[in-house]
Motif scaffolding. Sequence first.
Motif, PDB file in Angstrom:
ATOM      1  N   PRO A   1      46.033  28.604  42.114  1.00 40.51           N
ATOM      2  CA  PRO A   1      45.660  27.815  43.394  1.00 40.51           C
ATOM      3  C   PRO A   1      44.941  28.498  44.541  1.00 40.51           C
ATOM      4  CG  PRO A   1      47.898  27.212  42.597  1.00 40.51           C
ATOM      5  CD  PRO A   1      47.228  28.240  41.562  1.00 40.51           C
ATOM      6  N   ASP A   2      44.048  28.007  45.193  1.00 39.09           N
ATOM      7  CA  ASP A   2      43.235  29.041  46.160  1.00 39.09           C
ATOM      8  C   ASP A   2      42.876  28.250  47.174  1.00 39.09           C
ATOM      9  OD1 ASP A   2      41.656  31.737  46.553  1.00 39.09           O
ATOM     10  OD2 ASP A   2      40.067  30.231  46.613  1.00 39.09           O
ATOM     11  N   ILE A   3      43.340  28.677  48.522  1.00 41.79           N
ATOM     12  CA  ILE A   3      42.996  27.898  49.741  1.00 41.79           C
ATOM     13  C   ILE A   3      41.403  28.237  49.733  1.00 41.79           C
ATOM     14  CG2 ILE A   3      43.262  28.129  52.102  1.00 41.79           C
ATOM     15  CD1 ILE A   3      45.492  26.868  50.644  1.00 41.79           C
ATOM     16  N   GLY A   4      41.073  29.262  49.643  1.00 42.02           N
ATOM     17  CA  GLY A   4      39.553  29.663  49.940  1.00 42.02           C
ATOM     18  C   GLY A   4      38.597  28.859  49.142  1.00 42.02           C
ATOM     19  N   SER A   5      38.888  28.498  47.852  1.00 48.03           N
ATOM     20  CA  SER A   5      38.174  27.557  47.183  1.00 48.03           C
ATOM     21  C   SER A   5      38.198  26.520  47.763  1.00 48.03           C
ATOM     22  CB  SER A   5      38.715  27.572  45.809  1.00 48.03           C
ATOM     23  OG  SER A   5      38.248  28.868  45.103  1.00 48.03           O
ATOM     24  N   LEU A   6      39.397  25.732  48.179  1.00 47.58           N
ATOM     25  CA  LEU A   6      39.635  24.464  48.525  1.00 47.58           C
ATOM     26  C   LEU A   6      38.745  24.193  49.927  1.00 47.58           C
ATOM     27  CD1 LEU A   6      41.110  21.703  48.533  1.00 47.58           C
ATOM     28  CD2 LEU A   6      42.834  22.570  49.796  1.00 47.58           C
ATOM     29  N   VAL A   7      38.720  25.383  50.923  1.00 47.02           N
ATOM     30  CA  VAL A   7      38.105  25.200  52.321  1.00 47.02           C
ATOM     31  C   VAL A   7      36.665  25.217  52.139  1.00 47.02           C
ATOM     32  CG1 VAL A   7      37.722  26.507  54.332  1.00 47.02           C
ATOM     33  CG2 VAL A   7      39.869  26.155  53.438  1.00 47.02           C
ATOM     34  N   SER A   8      36.333  25.936  50.847  1.00 49.10           N
ATOM     35  CA  SER A   8      34.745  26.213  50.583  1.00 49.10           C
ATOM     36  C   SER A   8      34.135  25.091  50.019  1.00 49.10           C
ATOM     37  CB  SER A   8      34.287  27.487  49.970  1.00 49.10           C
ATOM     38  OG  SER A   8      35.015  27.421  48.847  1.00 49.10           O
ATOM     39  N   GLY A   9      34.708  23.797  49.718  1.00 47.60           N
ATOM     40  CA  GLY A   9      34.500  22.671  48.743  1.00 47.60           C
ATOM     41  C   GLY A   9      34.463  22.808  47.272  1.00 47.60           C
ATOM     42  N   LYS A  10      35.149  24.117  46.703  1.00 44.55           N
ATOM     43  CA  LYS A  10      34.990  24.369  45.333  1.00 44.55           C
ATOM     44  C   LYS A  10      36.414  23.935  44.570  1.00 44.55           C
ATOM     45  CE  LYS A  10      32.373  28.480  46.221  1.00 44.55           C
ATOM     46  NZ  LYS A  10      32.111  30.048  46.162  1.00 44.55           N
ATOM     47  N   GLY A  11      36.981  23.035  45.100  1.00 46.60           N
ATOM     48  CA  GLY A  11      37.783  22.630  44.365  1.00 46.60           C
ATOM     49  C   GLY A  11      39.424  23.214  44.748  1.00 46.60           C
ATOM     50  N   VAL A  12      40.391  22.830  44.039  1.00 43.90           N
ATOM     51  CA  VAL A  12      41.842  23.426  44.502  1.00 43.90           C
ATOM     52  C   VAL A  12      42.176  24.829  43.949  1.00 43.90           C
ATOM     53  CG1 VAL A  12      44.297  22.823  44.143  1.00 43.90           C
ATOM     54  CG2 VAL A  12      42.784  20.933  44.482  1.00 43.90           C
ATOM     55  N   PHE A  13      41.353  24.992  42.764  1.00 45.45           N
ATOM     56  CA  PHE A  13      41.686  26.249  42.087  1.00 45.45           C
ATOM     57  C   PHE A  13      40.608  27.191  41.962  1.00 45.45           C
ATOM     58  CE2 PHE A  13      43.857  22.768  39.752  1.00 45.45           C
ATOM     59  CZ  PHE A  13      45.376  23.629  39.750  1.00 45.45           C
ATOM     60  N   ALA A  14      40.792  28.381  42.116  1.00 39.92           N
ATOM     61  CA  ALA A  14      40.109  29.463  41.454  1.00 39.92           C
ATOM     62  C   ALA A  14      40.484  29.952  40.023  1.00 39.92           C
ATOM     63  CB  ALA A  14      39.992  30.782  42.360  1.00 39.92           C
ATOM     64  N   SER A  15      39.550  30.845  39.566  1.00 38.48           N
ATOM     65  CA  SER A  15      39.940  30.956  38.180  1.00 38.48           C
ATOM     66  C   SER A  15      40.091  32.623  37.892  1.00 38.48           C
ATOM     67  CB  SER A  15      38.689  30.924  37.245  1.00 38.48           C
ATOM     68  OG  SER A  15      38.236  29.409  37.475  1.00 38.48           O
ATOM     69  N   GLU A  16      41.081  32.677  36.964  1.00 41.11           N
ATOM     70  CA  GLU A  16      41.546  34.392  36.445  1.00 41.11           C
ATOM     71  C   GLU A  16      41.158  34.434  35.058  1.00 41.11           C
ATOM     72  OE1 GLU A  16      45.162  36.173  38.163  1.00 41.11           O
ATOM     73  OE2 GLU A  16      45.675  35.975  35.859  1.00 41.11           O
ATOM     74  N   LEU A  17      40.322  35.539  34.598  1.00 39.78           N
ATOM     75  CA  LEU A  17      40.212  35.850  33.225  1.00 39.78           C
ATOM     76  C   LEU A  17      40.834  36.947  33.081  1.00 39.78           C
ATOM     77  CD1 LEU A  17      36.305  34.856  33.319  1.00 39.78           C
ATOM     78  CD2 LEU A  17      38.381  33.369  32.664  1.00 39.78           C
ATOM     79  N   THR A  18      41.887  37.156  31.965  1.00 42.32           N
ATOM     80  CA  THR A  18      42.127  38.290  31.792  1.00 42.32           C
ATOM     81  C   THR A  18      41.736  38.820  30.282  1.00 42.32           C
ATOM     82  OG1 THR A  18      44.427  37.947  32.795  1.00 42.32           O
ATOM     83  CG2 THR A  18      44.297  39.694  31.225  1.00 42.32           C
ATOM     84  N   VAL A  19      41.194  40.037  30.334  1.00 42.34           N
ATOM     85  CA  VAL A  19      40.468  40.582  29.191  1.00 42.34           C
ATOM     86  C   VAL A  19      41.520  41.298  28.320  1.00 42.34           C
ATOM     87  CG1 VAL A  19      38.191  41.899  28.381  1.00 42.34           C
ATOM     88  CG2 VAL A  19      38.117  40.356  30.311  1.00 42.34           C
ATOM     89  N   TYR A  20      41.336  41.127  27.143  1.00 44.23           N
ATOM     90  CA  TYR A  20      42.099  42.135  26.107  1.00 44.23           C
ATOM     91  C   TYR A  20      41.104  42.723  25.002  1.00 44.23           C
ATOM     92  CZ  TYR A  20      45.781  39.380  27.934  1.00 44.23           C
ATOM     93  OH  TYR A  20      46.783  38.735  28.753  1.00 44.23           O
ATOM     94  N   GLU A  21      41.225  43.990  25.026  1.00 42.07           N
ATOM     95  CA  GLU A  21      40.296  44.656  23.894  1.00 42.07           C
ATOM     96  C   GLU A  21      41.348  45.137  22.869  1.00 42.07           C
ATOM     97  OE1 GLU A  21      36.737  46.539  24.416  1.00 42.07           O
ATOM     98  OE2 GLU A  21      36.434  45.414  26.100  1.00 42.07           O
ATOM     99  N   PHE A  22      41.701  44.940  21.552  1.00 46.09           N
ATOM    100  CA  PHE A  22      42.578  45.410  20.528  1.00 46.09           C
ATOM    101  C   PHE A  22      41.773  46.022  19.680  1.00 46.09           C
ATOM    102  CE2 PHE A  22      44.036  41.255  22.014  1.00 46.09           C
ATOM    103  CZ  PHE A  22      45.196  41.366  22.507  1.00 46.09           C
ATOM    104  N   ASP A  23      42.577  47.200  19.218  1.00 44.74           N
ATOM    105  CA  ASP A  23      42.086  48.288  18.208  1.00 44.74           C
ATOM    106  C   ASP A  23      42.426  47.460  16.815  1.00 44.74           C
ATOM    107  OD1 ASP A  23      44.659  48.696  17.604  1.00 44.74           O
ATOM    108  OD2 ASP A  23      44.382  50.698  18.593  1.00 44.74           O
ATOM    109  N   GLU A  24      42.308  48.206  15.701  1.00 44.01           N
ATOM    110  CA  GLU A  24      42.304  47.605  14.376  1.00 44.01           C
ATOM    111  C   GLU A  24      43.956  47.356  13.947  1.00 44.01           C
ATOM    112  OE1 GLU A  24      39.194  47.685  11.509  1.00 44.01           O
ATOM    113  OE2 GLU A  24      38.849  49.824  12.238  1.00 44.01           O
ATOM    114  N   GLU A  25      44.827  47.807  14.756  1.00 44.62           N
ATOM    115  CA  GLU A  25      46.239  47.670  14.809  1.00 44.62           C
ATOM    116  C   GLU A  25      46.628  46.862  15.613  1.00 44.62           C
ATOM    117  OE1 GLU A  25      47.532  49.391  12.001  1.00 44.62           O
ATOM    118  OE2 GLU A  25      45.586  50.080  11.502  1.00 44.62           O
ATOM    119  N   PHE A  26      45.855  46.117  16.269  1.00 46.78           N
ATOM    120  CA  PHE A  26      46.523  45.091  17.582  1.00 46.78           C
ATOM    121  C   PHE A  26      47.059  46.031  18.339  1.00 46.78           C
ATOM    122  CE2 PHE A  26      45.986  40.492  16.104  1.00 46.78           C
ATOM    123  CZ  PHE A  26      45.697  40.249  17.465  1.00 46.78           C
TER     124      PHE A  26
END
Length: 633
Positions: free
Chosen positions: A312-337
């Motif tokens: 939920p993001d007030i800034g996105s709502l005010v700017s007309g981009k909807g109710v939500f912003a987006s969060e992407l969590t990146v994981y890099e795993f080695d061969e042993e996880f």
Amino acid sequence: MRMTAMQTTAAPSKAMRVVSIGRLVAPVVYGGLCLTAACSGLCPAAPAPRPRPHRLGRWSTTALHARGAGISTPGGVAAPTLPSNEYTADFSPTSASKRDWASAYVSNLPEEDYAPEIEGVVPPELKGTLFRNGPGRIERGGEAYSHIFDGDGMVTAYTIDDGKIRVKNRYVRTDEYEKEEAAGTILYRNTFGTQPKGGWTRNLFNVLQKNVANTNIIYWGGRLLTLWEAAQPYRLDPSTLNTMGLDTLDGRLQPGMPFTTGIKAVDKLAVGVVGDPLTAHPKVDEPASADLDPLDAERGRRLVSFGYRAKPDIGSLVSGKGVFASELTVYEFDEEFRTAATQVVEIDGFAFVHDFVVTQHYLIWFQNPTDFEPALYVAGEKNPAQLITYDEHRPTKVHVVPRDPTDPTRTRRVLELPPCFVFHHARGFEEVADPDGQPGREIITVDSVVLVRFPEFDTLTRPRDDDGSALKALNFSEVPINQLRRIKLDLGTGVASQTMPRPRSMEFPCCGNVRPRAPHRYVFGACAAAADTNNPFQGIVRVDCETGEEVAHFPGPRMYTNEPVFVARPGANDEDDGWLLVVVFDAESKRDGLHIYDARALDAGPCAVAWSRRSTPYGLHGTWVGETFGVIV
């Protein structure tokens, strides 16, 4: 010729076409290959690619006793409207072909383990396991699910060794599956429209969704994981396919839905509601060799993944981009996880991101111009996918993010394309944009399947037809066509451009035996028989993204293809030196056949088919593992 964003390499006049028609009878020799043993290693190697005239309707009656049509069309030459007159472009809701296609959607399949009937010769060098995942149960208690994508995940394993094949299938027994199985009715809400009976009065404020575990499957670090992008993976035993339970990757993923309050302490208190999902499209990142790039080689082989959460993001709502912003969590795993790297990427507005691209230095997401309004979901009237809307007046944004956020030579960039929608990418690679080779001056090439607009899921949820499902009511002409495009991202100028190697409808793109960090030419995929019309997939295609050459095979007029998976031949050097494995539904016999193609001679047809006892609903994604788990009897 300079190509604009919508120009295609395949738009010549009829005068440019060279056509030959013929019937071939086994055994057939073509291009130095015996078609009855094209993948067996018993015949000479395929010759180097060369310009060839278009071939139309090459019917082959090999030892497989299966008809098919192969076509090969050079770049600059228009493909035939259909591969032969045995095929049809009529898939209207009342057509016989639509009934054929829809008849694959059966439910309540038994769990089995057996040796399939094999026609042809299975290449003796081909050894390992093809795991496939997709919706396996599409009704519960006599009530059909509203959308196929809501189906309970079912994994099928094809174990191949010494010319023999073993087929095994099991449902992914998630906690929700087990509870619904015991109750004999639908208990949970789903993403695409299925929910418990009772309407809004029963589903009001019930925002928890069922983890269907039906989209993809990977094997990494000794774990076989089924993936569904809105939740955490389930782990299976690779030998038996028995479900071992929800896998939080040793506590790194919190069980729950793809939402965040933006406050970590609050998120921790909302276990089961707020969670850490994992994408259904992780990427295995292969480093360059030590002699080419010592630092890249030192980083080693990694599995790169991400989890998407709406915030939920007030800034996105005010700017007309909807109710939500987006969060992407990146994981890099080695061969042993073990976690080798992680970072959080924030994006303004709602981002429908199903897939992504990984290159040596960058992570790339395409932010489709969509919005999500949750009010009717919270009110219990509609489910999430039904509430995604498309804004044709906004561009599609391409977010290019450095893999190493501490690298001062590379910065995050946002490029724009005309409004479009992207589900899947084949692959991406980096090139130097100027002679100095300065970091940040790269051009990134990405091959993706692009739709001109969003395929609104709500329009795909239809009233039941005379067979008790909504499938034959679907009109393919209302669904935007999927087309392969080569997209160039110039990080120096900030300009994104695109070309279309071929207009044929295709999906589930993959690449072949490409050296790490090297450019690629070929993209393989499932495709329609019609040259430029959106219809069910009936063939397998290889597109040369540099020349526009198209090579394809269509197993039969009543056969329908799934996602192809490329397997490199041991010791292979060439990009197309390997096999394509694809499950094909035969509407006449009502069963599936695992087709094994030599990717160098795709239009020659399969060298072997392993026929299952019955059909399964069309699957989604799969993976090849170069190991066999258990003994093939």
